[in-house]
Scaffold this active site. Structure first.
Site, PDB file in Angstrom:
ATOM      1  CE  LYS A 261      -3.520  -0.521  -0.435  1.00 11.83           C
ATOM      2  NZ  LYS A 261      -4.179  -0.865  -1.723  1.00 11.83           N
TER       3      LYS A 261
ATOM      4  N   GLY B 291       2.469   2.215  -3.012  1.00  9.26           N
ATOM      5  CA  GLY B 291       2.466   2.709  -4.385  1.00  9.26           C
ATOM      6  C   GLY B 291       3.302   1.846  -5.315  1.00  9.26           C
TER       7      GLY B 291
ATOM      8  CG  HIS C 274      -8.150   5.913   3.191  1.00 13.42           C
ATOM      9  ND1 HIS C 274      -6.911   6.428   3.520  1.00 13.42           N
ATOM     10  CD2 HIS C 274      -7.942   5.040   2.179  1.00 13.42           C
ATOM     11  CE1 HIS C 274      -5.990   5.883   2.742  1.00 13.42           C
ATOM     12  NE2 HIS C 274      -6.589   5.046   1.916  1.00 13.42           N
TER      13      HIS C 274
END
Length: 393
Positions: free
Chosen positions: A150, A152, A360
């Site tokens: 997570k 990139g 999120h």
């Protein structure tokens, strides 16, 4: 009287002489042609006359040279016009009989001119050193994207695949953490074919937090270049939780998983979403096997705000020409991160899939601040180890 008798016999004699002369000429011509054919066969065919089958194979080889010959460019960039290539000995089979004949080791022949190579979109980096289009070999990777989850890593890999000198596996092999017992040959077979000078890559983010991975990668090659995409550990943990939540909607809340005891505020470092973000701890393990010069840390935040800048650093680190620049990207307002104008092997714009850029959930600000306090000393140590302040505090 005698004179007249001779005169009567004269015409038939001239006819006989004429026929004899024609026969002699024919005979001499036949002998000359036979001599020429014999000389031609002895000088042009490297295969013995007694090997009739092998001679036939040699002729088949000559007619199918461009289709069945494996060859490579030889160094000689100083040559102009056509280049010369040499092939290794190749055993050709006669499909009708199953017999084989091994041809000479060092036969030379003419390659296509450089402008034909250019028309096949071969990188100038490899001009004079290439095997034919579509050829190449599978090699173990010379560079790995080892983390973090997570952070990139998928975006970085997709951006790098635009570069003509990079070939990368799409899926995550998980060789050095889950499939190591399968052996290096199994691993090699997963790799794409590359030409001389191209770099083979793969990405598996879990390597960075796998204790055995550094030693295993070092055993494969101590020269392996390592790339780590890092991101604010608090944001990364929330993103990690969001991904899990999308697969398991019934999991406990982020707040309850973060703390061993909410009242005391003790952080549960056994939860993987929290543990991954302690970058200094994991890096310390890698530095036992690789010098810092072989590890590049890419900012996940800058990969969004300035993708060309971060890709420039990566290309420099890999020893490649800076081909990926601003012109390759556009910012997607809907997703909130950059996308490629043209992806590898496509003329259409390309963004990462719907699993990237999820919204999120709202997290209690008090929990977020407690996490920032927890990570601060680890971040400071990480900045010191890498010599770079990522600005997360």
């Amino acid at each position: 009287m005698a004179f007249s008798r001779i005169s009567k016999l004269d015409p038939p004699c001239r006819g006989i002489f004429r026929k004899a002369a024609v026969m002699l000429c024919t005979l001499f011509t036949s002998l000359f042609l036979l001599h020429c054919l014999t000389a031609r066969c002895s000088t042009t065919s490297p295969v013995k006359a007694s090997s009739g089958r092998a001679a036939g194979l040699f002729e088949d080889f000559r007619s199918m040279r461009t289709k069945r010959l494996a060859y490579q460019w030889t160094p000689g960039s100083e040559l102009t016009g056509y280049g010369v290539a040499r092939r290794s000995s190749r055993v050709l089979a006669d499909e009708r009989s199953g017999q084989v004949s091994e041809l000479p080791e060092e036969e030379s022949f003419i390659l296509p001119p450089p402008d034909l190579v250019a028309s096949r979109k071969v990188s100038p980096r490899f001009a004079g050193k290439l095997s034919p289009l579509g050829e190449g070999s599978k090699k173990l990777p010379q560079a790995l994207i080892i983390g973090v989850k997570k952070g990139g890593t998928r975006a970085l890999l997709e951006f790098l695949r635009v570069h003509p000198d990079i070939r990368a596996v799409g899926a995550e092999p998980h060789f050095f953490d889950r499939n190591y017992d399968n052996g290096l040959e199994w691993y090699r077979e997963l790799m794409p074919k590359t030409l001389e000078g191209q770099i083979t890559m793969e990405k598996t983010p879990s390597y960075f937090v796998t204790r055995e991975a550094p030693a295993r990668i070092s055993a494969m090659s101590r020269d392996t270049k390592l790339i780590v995409v890092v991101r604010d550990p608090v944001t990364r943990a929330i993103s990690d939780y969001t991904q899990t939540l999308s697969k398991k909607p019934d999991i406990p809340s982020f707040e309850s998983l973060t703390f061993k005891n909410r009242t005391t505020g003790l952080i549960d470092t056994s939860w993987s979403a929290i543990q991954i973000g302690i970058y200094a701890k994991h890096l310390d393990n890698w530095l036992h096997y690789f010098p810092m010069e072989q590890i590049l840390f890419v900012s996940g935040e800058r990969l969004i705000s300035d993708p060309a800048g971060e890709l420039g650093r990566v290309q420099d680190f890999l020893g490649l020409k800076r081909i990926i620049t601003d012109k390759h990207f556009y910012f997607n307002q809907t997703k909130g991160f950059p996308c490629l104008k043209k992806a590898e092997g496509s003329s259409k714009p390309h963004c990462l899939g719907k699993t990237k850029g999820r919204t999120h959930p709202n997290i209690d600000p008090e929990v977020v601040q407690r996490l920032r306090d927890f990570y601060r000393p680890f971040n400071m140590k990480f900045y010191q180890m890498t010599g770079h302040n990522f600005g997360w505090d």
